[in-house]
Scaffold this active site. Structure first.
Site, PDB file in Angstrom:
ATOM      1  N   GLY A   1       0.814  -1.213   0.000  1.00 35.26           N
ATOM      2  CA  GLY A   1       0.000   0.000   0.000  1.00 35.26           C
ATOM      3  C   GLY A   1       0.844   1.257   0.000  1.00 35.26           C
ATOM      4  O   GLY A   1       2.024   1.235  -0.355  1.00 35.26           O
TER       5      GLY A   1
ATOM      6  N   HIS B   1       2.255   4.710  -5.003  1.00 29.66           N
ATOM      7  CA  HIS B   1       2.781   5.861  -5.740  1.00 29.66           C
ATOM      8  C   HIS B   1       2.960   5.444  -7.198  1.00 29.66           C
ATOM      9  O   HIS B   1       2.604   4.308  -7.579  1.00 29.66           O
ATOM     10  CB  HIS B   1       4.092   6.368  -5.114  1.00 29.66           C
ATOM     11  CG  HIS B   1       5.102   5.280  -4.886  1.00 29.66           C
ATOM     12  ND1 HIS B   1       5.694   4.587  -5.909  1.00 29.66           N
ATOM     13  CD2 HIS B   1       5.596   4.743  -3.739  1.00 29.66           C
ATOM     14  CE1 HIS B   1       6.537   3.694  -5.423  1.00 29.66           C
ATOM     15  NE2 HIS B   1       6.477   3.751  -4.100  1.00 29.66           N
ATOM     16  N   GLU B   2       3.526   6.343  -7.970  1.00 27.47           N
ATOM     17  CA  GLU B   2       3.660   6.120  -9.415  1.00 27.47           C
ATOM     18  C   GLU B   2       4.443   4.827  -9.720  1.00 27.47           C
ATOM     19  O   GLU B   2       4.181   4.155 -10.728  1.00 27.47           O
ATOM     20  CB  GLU B   2       4.345   7.346 -10.038  1.00 27.47           C
ATOM     21  CG  GLU B   2       4.352   7.405 -11.538  1.00 27.47           C
ATOM     22  CD  GLU B   2       2.991   7.162 -12.194  1.00 27.47           C
ATOM     23  OE1 GLU B   2       2.976   6.494 -13.239  1.00 27.47           O
ATOM     24  OE2 GLU B   2       1.958   7.603 -11.661  1.00 27.47           O
ATOM     25  N   GLY B   3       5.392   4.472  -8.838  1.00 27.04           N
ATOM     26  CA  GLY B   3       6.147   3.226  -9.046  1.00 27.04           C
ATOM     27  C   GLY B   3       5.209   2.018  -9.051  1.00 27.04           C
ATOM     28  O   GLY B   3       5.293   1.145  -9.925  1.00 27.04           O
ATOM     29  N   HIS B   4       4.289   1.969  -8.073  1.00 29.23           N
ATOM     30  CA  HIS B   4       3.334   0.852  -8.030  1.00 29.23           C
ATOM     31  C   HIS B   4       2.423   0.880  -9.266  1.00 29.23           C
ATOM     32  O   HIS B   4       2.114  -0.160  -9.842  1.00 29.23           O
ATOM     33  CB  HIS B   4       2.452   0.956  -6.781  1.00 29.23           C
ATOM     34  CG  HIS B   4       3.193   0.846  -5.487  1.00 29.23           C
ATOM     35  ND1 HIS B   4       3.364   1.906  -4.633  1.00 29.23           N
ATOM     36  CD2 HIS B   4       3.804  -0.206  -4.893  1.00 29.23           C
ATOM     37  CE1 HIS B   4       4.035   1.519  -3.566  1.00 29.23           C
ATOM     38  NE2 HIS B   4       4.322   0.247  -3.696  1.00 29.23           N
TER      39      HIS B   4
ATOM     40  N   GLU C   1      12.371  -3.196  -9.835  1.00 29.50           N
ATOM     41  CA  GLU C   1      13.824  -3.366  -9.663  1.00 29.50           C
ATOM     42  C   GLU C   1      14.369  -2.497  -8.539  1.00 29.50           C
ATOM     43  O   GLU C   1      15.505  -2.652  -8.124  1.00 29.50           O
ATOM     44  CB  GLU C   1      14.540  -3.041 -10.977  1.00 29.50           C
ATOM     45  CG  GLU C   1      14.328  -4.115 -12.025  1.00 29.50           C
ATOM     46  CD  GLU C   1      15.084  -3.846 -13.307  1.00 29.50           C
ATOM     47  OE1 GLU C   1      15.420  -2.655 -13.560  1.00 29.50           O
ATOM     48  OE2 GLU C   1      15.321  -4.809 -14.054  1.00 29.50           O
TER      49      GLU C   1
ATOM     50  N   SER D   1       7.570   4.491  -0.746  1.00 29.57           N
ATOM     51  CA  SER D   1       6.584   4.944   0.241  1.00 29.57           C
ATOM     52  C   SER D   1       7.281   5.640   1.407  1.00 29.57           C
ATOM     53  O   SER D   1       6.690   6.462   2.097  1.00 29.57           O
ATOM     54  CB  SER D   1       5.776   3.755   0.763  1.00 29.57           C
ATOM     55  OG  SER D   1       5.277   3.015  -0.315  1.00 29.57           O
TER      56      SER D   1
END
Ligand code: PAF
Length: 285
Positions: free
Chosen positions: A33, A36-39, A150, A188
């Site tokens: 949870g 952010h943009e990475g998820h 990564e 996060s």
């Protein structure tokens, strides 16, 4: 549009069985949870590979080294669910702790070798917690493929090894680290940096990219790593827990980039522990 939320293994399996009956491919994006943009980039990659995408949100107590760190971990399910709906995920699996670790739970999945150094050294037990929960998520969902960033490069190798060793029929797909415009790897934990620390944090990736470029043009690792460590300390990072050149495939230490390699680091900035890694192009004259 909202994303359906399920909280039990039975509900998850019911949804997956219905998709299987339609011969749809199922992808899994495991997260804790605080998305952010990475998820979201993982969700998008999953959507391009499979017809149905499950995102899991579970703040896994077994992978935290300190109760304070676990307590401080951001929990933002409502916002996360809205982001997932916007991204087009098909299902959010957000189990309660008792669903993952029921009364009497006694099994640990422990991956030797790739777990032991770097993160494993500074966060004892962390990868046992990760491998255990990820194995459970794979088995609970029966997903065909699973997406990992990564950014957590060592975690990726631990998960690959675990799935291979346990014959879990899931394809592990690695996705590139997503960075802020200033180069800081999205995490996060970045939300816990003060504005001053946030301004200084991109130095970590800058130093890694500079060192990686030197090694890619043939420099020995040792002096480059020593210089990079000093540069981080000069920028206010400390302690620098590790800064290492490793084989991308096996994570074995390297003295130079004689094979595809990765430069990996963990360093504290104030009260926040940051990790990052960059690719080092092979230099084999
Ligand atoms: O990378 C993470 O967010 C976690 O380690 C994971 C893979 C979801 C397991 O809890």
């Amino acid at each position: 549009m909202s994303v359906p939320v399920v909280r039990t293994v039975a509900e998850l399996r019911y949804a997956v069985a219905a998709w299987r009956a339609e011969r749809l491919q199922v992808a899994l994006v495991p997260t804790m949870g605080a998305l952010h943009e990475g998820h979201l980039s993982l969700v998008r990659a999953a959507l391009s590979r499979a017809e149905r995408v499950i995102v899991t949100i579970f703040v896994n107590p077994k992978q935290f080294n300190s109760p304070a760190d676990l307590a401080a971990y951001p929990r933002t399910e409502e916002t996360d669910a809205a982001m997932l709906a916007g991204a087009g995920a098909h299902l959010l699996y957000a189990p309660l702790a008792g669903e993952i670790y029921p009364e009497g739970f006694s099994t640990t999945v422990s991956v030797a070798s790739v777990s032991e150094e770097m993160e494993g050294r500074f966060r004892p037990g962390h990868f046992d917690g990760v491998a255990t929960v990820v194995a459970k998520l794979f088995l609970q969902s029966g997903a065909d493929c699973a997406f990992f960033g990564e950014k957590d490069f060592q975690q990726l190798q631990v998960v690959r090894r675990m799935a291979r060793d346990l014959d879990i029929p899931v394809e592990i797909v690695a996705c590139p680290t997503i960075r802020e415009r200033n180069g800081l790897a999205m995490s996060s934990r970045n939300a816990r940096l003060s504005p001053q620390e946030h301004a200084r944090a991109p130095r970590l990736s800058e130093v890694l990219f500079e060192a990686a470029a030197k090694m890619a043009s043939g420099a020995d690792a040792q002096p480059v790593l020593a210089q990079a460590r000093r540069a981080l300390e000069d920028a206010g990072f400390g302690p620098v827990e590790y800064l290492e050149l490793r084989s991308s495939a096996s994570l074995a230490p390297l003295t130079r980039a004689s094979e595809p390699a990765r430069l990996l680091a963990a360093a504290w900035l104030g009260q926040v522990r940051l990790i990052d890694n960059v690719e080092v192009a092979e230099n084999d004259p």
